[in-house]
Design a protein around this motif. Structure first.
Motif, PDB file in Angstrom:
ATOM      1  N   SER A  55       0.815  -1.219   0.000  1.00 34.14           N
ATOM      2  CA  SER A  55       0.000   0.000   0.000  1.00 34.14           C
ATOM      3  C   SER A  55       0.842   1.260   0.000  1.00 34.14           C
ATOM      4  CB  SER A  55      -0.936  -0.002   1.211  1.00 34.14           C
ATOM      5  OG  SER A  55      -0.211  -0.131   2.419  1.00 34.14           O
ATOM      6  N   SER A  56       2.076   1.175   0.554  1.00 39.93           N
ATOM      7  CA  SER A  56       2.959   2.339   0.575  1.00 39.93           C
ATOM      8  C   SER A  56       3.408   2.735  -0.827  1.00 39.93           C
ATOM      9  CB  SER A  56       4.188   2.060   1.440  1.00 39.93           C
ATOM     10  OG  SER A  56       4.922   0.953   0.926  1.00 39.93           O
ATOM     11  N   GLN A  57       3.227   1.823  -1.784  1.00 37.13           N
ATOM     12  CA  GLN A  57       3.612   2.110  -3.169  1.00 37.13           C
ATOM     13  C   GLN A  57       2.394   2.225  -4.091  1.00 37.13           C
ATOM     14  OE1 GLN A  57       6.881  -0.517  -4.546  1.00 37.13           O
ATOM     15  NE2 GLN A  57       7.127  -1.142  -2.407  1.00 37.13           N
ATOM     16  N   SER A  58       1.206   2.189  -3.517  1.00 40.25           N
ATOM     17  CA  SER A  58       0.001   2.249  -4.355  1.00 40.25           C
ATOM     18  C   SER A  58      -1.092   3.072  -3.697  1.00 40.25           C
ATOM     19  CB  SER A  58      -0.491   0.826  -4.678  1.00 40.25           C
ATOM     20  OG  SER A  58      -0.617   0.050  -3.489  1.00 40.25           O
ATOM     21  N   TYR A  59      -1.882   2.451  -2.799  1.00 41.73           N
ATOM     22  CA  TYR A  59      -3.047   3.116  -2.229  1.00 41.73           C
ATOM     23  C   TYR A  59      -2.708   4.312  -1.325  1.00 41.73           C
ATOM     24  CZ  TYR A  59      -5.553  -0.975  -3.957  1.00 41.73           C
ATOM     25  OH  TYR A  59      -6.085  -1.959  -4.763  1.00 41.73           O
ATOM     26  N   LEU A  60      -1.465   4.398  -0.892  1.00 44.73           N
ATOM     27  CA  LEU A  60      -1.064   5.514  -0.044  1.00 44.73           C
ATOM     28  C   LEU A  60      -0.280   6.592  -0.788  1.00 44.73           C
ATOM     29  CD1 LEU A  60      -0.010   3.575   3.202  1.00 44.73           C
ATOM     30  CD2 LEU A  60      -2.016   5.039   2.894  1.00 44.73           C
ATOM     31  N   VAL A  61      -0.168   6.448  -2.092  1.00 44.39           N
ATOM     32  CA  VAL A  61       0.564   7.436  -2.899  1.00 44.39           C
ATOM     33  C   VAL A  61      -0.446   8.417  -3.493  1.00 44.39           C
ATOM     34  CG1 VAL A  61       2.194   7.808  -4.788  1.00 44.39           C
ATOM     35  CG2 VAL A  61       2.316   5.702  -3.419  1.00 44.39           C
ATOM     36  N   GLY A  62      -0.600   9.546  -2.825  1.00 42.84           N
ATOM     37  CA  GLY A  62      -1.590  10.539  -3.237  1.00 42.84           C
ATOM     38  C   GLY A  62      -1.385  11.068  -4.638  1.00 42.84           C
ATOM     39  N   GLU A  63      -0.137  11.250  -5.035  1.00 38.97           N
ATOM     40  CA  GLU A  63       0.150  11.780  -6.365  1.00 38.97           C
ATOM     41  C   GLU A  63      -0.381  10.862  -7.467  1.00 38.97           C
ATOM     42  OE1 GLU A  63       3.186  13.361  -3.498  1.00 38.97           O
ATOM     43  OE2 GLU A  63       2.329  11.386  -3.959  1.00 38.97           O
ATOM     44  N   ASN A  64      -0.261   9.559  -7.244  1.00 43.30           N
ATOM     45  CA  ASN A  64      -0.748   8.599  -8.246  1.00 43.30           C
ATOM     46  C   ASN A  64      -2.275   8.634  -8.351  1.00 43.30           C
ATOM     47  OD1 ASN A  64       1.911   7.936  -8.439  1.00 43.30           O
ATOM     48  ND2 ASN A  64       1.703   5.816  -7.759  1.00 43.30           N
ATOM     49  N   ILE A  65      -2.922   8.828  -7.224  1.00 36.80           N
ATOM     50  CA  ILE A  65      -4.386   8.878  -7.222  1.00 36.80           C
ATOM     51  C   ILE A  65      -4.883  10.130  -7.927  1.00 36.80           C
ATOM     52  CG2 ILE A  65      -6.394   9.140  -5.709  1.00 36.80           C
ATOM     53  CD1 ILE A  65      -4.884   7.261  -3.734  1.00 36.80           C
ATOM     54  N   ILE A  66      -4.252  11.241  -7.669  1.00 33.07           N
ATOM     55  CA  ILE A  66      -4.647  12.488  -8.337  1.00 33.07           C
ATOM     56  C   ILE A  66      -4.351  12.411  -9.826  1.00 33.07           C
ATOM     57  CG2 ILE A  66      -4.056  14.943  -8.539  1.00 33.07           C
ATOM     58  CD1 ILE A  66      -3.882  14.977  -5.477  1.00 33.07           C
ATOM     59  N   ALA A  67      -3.238  11.783 -10.204  1.00 32.76           N
ATOM     60  CA  ALA A  67      -2.916  11.603 -11.628  1.00 32.76           C
ATOM     61  C   ALA A  67      -3.991  10.753 -12.309  1.00 32.76           C
ATOM     62  CB  ALA A  67      -1.549  10.935 -11.776  1.00 32.76           C
ATOM     63  N   ALA A  68      -4.501   9.734 -11.591  1.00 36.36           N
ATOM     64  CA  ALA A  68      -5.572   8.893 -12.151  1.00 36.36           C
ATOM     65  C   ALA A  68      -6.841   9.707 -12.360  1.00 36.36           C
ATOM     66  CB  ALA A  68      -5.839   7.711 -11.220  1.00 36.36           C
ATOM     67  N   CYS A  69      -7.117  10.643 -11.455  1.00 37.26           N
ATOM     68  CA  CYS A  69      -8.279  11.537 -11.612  1.00 37.26           C
ATOM     69  C   CYS A  69      -8.132  12.378 -12.868  1.00 37.26           C
ATOM     70  CB  CYS A  69      -8.397  12.470 -10.398  1.00 37.26           C
ATOM     71  SG  CYS A  69      -9.296  11.787  -9.014  1.00 37.26           S
ATOM     72  N   LYS A  70      -6.972  12.952 -13.039  1.00 38.57           N
ATOM     73  CA  LYS A  70      -6.721  13.823 -14.197  1.00 38.57           C
ATOM     74  C   LYS A  70      -6.860  13.030 -15.504  1.00 38.57           C
ATOM     75  CE  LYS A  70      -5.498  17.576 -11.866  1.00 38.57           C
ATOM     76  NZ  LYS A  70      -6.242  18.845 -11.938  1.00 38.57           N
ATOM     77  N   LYS A  71      -6.360  11.811 -15.483  1.00 37.97           N
ATOM     78  CA  LYS A  71      -6.385  10.981 -16.696  1.00 37.97           C
ATOM     79  C   LYS A  71      -7.791  10.565 -17.081  1.00 37.97           C
ATOM     80  CE  LYS A  71      -4.163   6.922 -18.758  1.00 37.97           C
ATOM     81  NZ  LYS A  71      -3.167   5.842 -18.553  1.00 37.97           N
ATOM     82  N   THR A  72      -8.629  10.299 -16.102  1.00 36.32           N
ATOM     83  CA  THR A  72      -9.979   9.794 -16.381  1.00 36.32           C
ATOM     84  C   THR A  72     -11.048  10.884 -16.383  1.00 36.32           C
ATOM     85  OG1 THR A  72     -10.336   9.328 -14.018  1.00 36.32           O
ATOM     86  CG2 THR A  72      -9.432   7.534 -15.374  1.00 36.32           C
ATOM     87  N   GLY A  73     -10.689  12.068 -15.922  1.00 37.65           N
ATOM     88  CA  GLY A  73     -11.662  13.160 -15.869  1.00 37.65           C
ATOM     89  C   GLY A  73     -12.583  13.084 -14.661  1.00 37.65           C
ATOM     90  N   ALA A  74     -12.189  12.316 -13.641  1.00 32.33           N
ATOM     91  CA  ALA A  74     -12.993  12.254 -12.413  1.00 32.33           C
ATOM     92  C   ALA A  74     -12.924  13.600 -11.698  1.00 32.33           C
ATOM     93  CB  ALA A  74     -12.484  11.141 -11.504  1.00 32.33           C
ATOM     94  N   GLU A  75     -14.075  14.068 -11.221  1.00 30.10           N
ATOM     95  CA  GLU A  75     -14.133  15.381 -10.571  1.00 30.10           C
ATOM     96  C   GLU A  75     -13.954  15.308  -9.072  1.00 30.10           C
ATOM     97  OE1 GLU A  75     -18.064  16.833 -12.589  1.00 30.10           O
ATOM     98  OE2 GLU A  75     -17.687  14.678 -12.743  1.00 30.10           O
ATOM     99  N   ALA A  76     -14.195  14.131  -8.491  1.00 28.24           N
ATOM    100  CA  ALA A  76     -14.167  13.993  -7.035  1.00 28.24           C
ATOM    101  C   ALA A  76     -13.533  12.670  -6.635  1.00 28.24           C
ATOM    102  CB  ALA A  76     -15.576  14.091  -6.470  1.00 28.24           C
ATOM    103  N   ILE A  77     -13.071  12.629  -5.389  1.00 25.55           N
ATOM    104  CA  ILE A  77     -12.441  11.433  -4.839  1.00 25.55           C
ATOM    105  C   ILE A  77     -13.164  11.037  -3.558  1.00 25.55           C
ATOM    106  CG2 ILE A  77     -10.349  10.470  -3.799  1.00 25.55           C
ATOM    107  CD1 ILE A  77      -8.734  12.432  -5.517  1.00 25.55           C
ATOM    108  N   HIS A  78     -13.589   9.782  -3.481  1.00 25.76           N
ATOM    109  CA  HIS A  78     -14.129   9.245  -2.229  1.00 25.76           C
ATOM    110  C   HIS A  78     -13.057   8.328  -1.652  1.00 25.76           C
ATOM    111  CE1 HIS A  78     -16.524   7.570   0.877  1.00 25.76           C
ATOM    112  NE2 HIS A  78     -17.668   8.066   0.428  1.00 25.76           N
ATOM    113  N   PRO A  79     -12.529   8.653  -0.453  1.00 24.27           N
ATOM    114  CA  PRO A  79     -11.427   7.860   0.099  1.00 24.27           C
ATOM    115  C   PRO A  79     -11.838   6.629   0.897  1.00 24.27           C
ATOM    116  CG  PRO A  79     -11.853   9.724   1.512  1.00 24.27           C
ATOM    117  CD  PRO A  79     -12.838   9.823   0.375  1.00 24.27           C
TER     118      PRO A  79
END
Length: 495
Positions: A55-79
């Motif tokens: 998880s320290s290299q995936s689910y806990l990497v905020g930058e990767n999650i935000i990059a996924a939002c930008k790539k898919t056009g998601a407007e919001a994040i539910h954690p």
């Protein structure tokens, strides 16, 4: 809000996606390499890998999650819960990226994320507190003196802690120095913050929490309480709503206090205010969890609300569609966390393959899970397989349904907490409501569970032998001749 990214995995990711789908909102799943075939990945409209299994290299990497939002056009994040759900730095990162976090503000997270600042906020509204220190203490001699003033036994707690880490019960002055050093060391290792404080130890505590919702227009309500006293290692295993010990007057007082705690930080979204209830039914503020709780389904059952939908509506800027006086408790609900753990071996994780996996069904039964037969339980994450929730018109019916559901839940290949759950449901101390957070240490041991299992196996074996004998006897009997008497009996049965 047309598309939401769920920054989580497993059952909670699926649970959020289902509510979003009912609202006509597209969903994006993120997954680690270990979760490539996970159910939440298959269910989502889109899915993006965000890193290796840890998880320290995936689910806990905020930058990767935000990059996924930008790539898919998601407007919001539910954690969801866990991972980054209470991480104020991530919340700030989301805001800076021009995205919406379906949750509270970073400021509220920061204040409530530290037990000392949370206590300071709650004191603005004169919320009852367990006697102790209101600030961090690092000097052992000073701490020892304060402990004597408070009176033993006392509890040393990590200011930034949770899940029982950095927590020590001290019964005498002689043990104090060693226990404080251990608490500071554990807190530093677990949270990067060795700050600790002292509280009077409540010897027979019940853990009661109040669900709150706040919108961006200043409206805050509570959705009644949840009883969370059945725990192992200071972590909840069984929760129920409502509590069977609260009077209407105490419920109203606790609800008001919970709303005031939320108001102290201008809380927005779903949160939970936790209290300790002592043997005299006096309650004291414990902490606030700034996220959706694992046990939220029991609140959904007794209120008829979908908390995930409410979270999304609040994040869209909508006002709460109900007031406090509109809310009523209906029935009783119980949740069992089904962990891949061995209760016979101190609840240690038991990782493996789900060789058999069949869930219970029927009236008043809900299963929130993220697995299916043949899947492996990954070693990298929390070992919870599912949440089993039952609902009834009263506590007695909810318990009976839970026992029935546990018996119908068929899991092989790993050890689980199902047997433990049945043990609790059938224990007189639980059914009478006379339990506290010490239930496991006082009433549960491996021998008692083994005894129950052996009794059930013996009864099953006898039943099988009797059934086989009856079948053999029937097969050996000559055919029945339809005499006048037999024919009359047959006609009566058909009537």
């Amino acid at each position: 809000m047309k598309k939401i990214l769920i920054a989580n995995r497993g059952e909670i990711a699926l649970r959020i996606m289902r509510s979003a789908k009912e609202m006509g909102i597209k969903t994006v799943a993120v997954f680690s390499e270990a979760d490539r075939e996970a159910l939440h990945v298959r269910y989502a409209d889109e899915a993006i890998c965000i890193g290796p299994a840890p998880s320290s290299q995936s689910y806990l990497v905020g930058e990767n999650i935000i990059a996924a939002c930008k790539k898919t056009g998601a407007e919001a994040i539910h954690p969801g819960y866990g991972f980054l759900s209470e991480n104020a730095a991530f919340a700030k990162m989301v805001k800076a990226a021009g995205l919406i976090l379906i949750g509270p503000t970073p400021e509220a997270m920061e204040i409530m994320g530290n037990k000392l600042s949370a206590k300071a906020a709650a004191l603005k509204y004169n919320i009852p507190m367990v006697p102790g220190t209101e600030e961090a203490i690092t000097d052992v001699e000073e701490a020892k003196g304060r402990a004597v003033e408070v009176g033993f036994p006392i509890l040393i707690k990590a200011a930034a802690g949770g899940g029982g880490k950095g927590m020590r019960v001290v019964n005498s002055v002689a043990d104090f120095e060693e226990q404080m050093q251990l608490a500071v060391s554990e807190a530093t290792s677990a949270f990067g913050d060795g700050s600790v404080f002292i509280e009077r130890y409540v010897s027979s505590p019940r853990h009661i929490e109040i669900q709150v919702l706040g919108d961006t227009h200043g409206n805050i309500v509570h959705l009644f309480e949840r009883e969370c006293s059945i725990q192992r290692r200071h972590q909840k295993v069984i929760e129920e709503a409502p509590s069977c010990v609260l009077t209407a007057a105490i419920r109203e007082q606790m609800g008001k206090c919970a709303v005031d705690v939320a108001r102290a930080v201008n809380y927005v979204g779903a949160g939970t205010v936790e209290f300790i209830l002592d043997e005299n039914l006096d309650f004291f503020f414990l902490e606030m969890n700034t996220r959706l709780q694992v046990e939220h389904p029991v609140t959904e059952f007794i209120t008829g609300l979908d908390l995930v939908k409410e979270q999304i509506k609040i994040a869209r800027g909508e006002k709460l569609s109900f007031k406090q006086e509109d809310l009523k408790i209906n029935g009783h609900a119980i949740e069992l966390r089904v962990y891949a753990e061995d209760p016979l071996n101190n609840f240690l994780p038991d990782i493996g393959t789900l060789q058999t996996y069949r869930t219970p069904k029927g009236n008043g039964v809900r299963v929130d899970d993220g697995f299916e037969e043949g899947m492996e339980i990954p070693i990298y994450y929390d070992p919870m397989i599912a949440k089993l929730i039952t609902f009834g018109k009263d506590r007695e019916e909810a318990i009976a349904r839970m026992v029935r559901a546990i018996e119908e839940y068929d899991i092989t290949g790993i050890q689980t907490t199902l047997g433990f759950g049945k043990f609790v449901m059938q224990h007189e101390v639980f059914t009478s409501g006379k339990f506290d957070t010490h239930f496991v240490s006082e009433y549960f041991n491996a021998d008692s569970l083994k005894s129950n299992a052996e009794d059930e196996a013996f009864i099953a074996a006898i039943s099988a032998v009797v059934a086989l004998k009856n079948k053999s006897t029937i097969a050996s009997q000559p055919p029945v001749i339809a005499t006048q008497s037999n024919q009359w009996r047959k006609n009566r049965i058909q009537l």
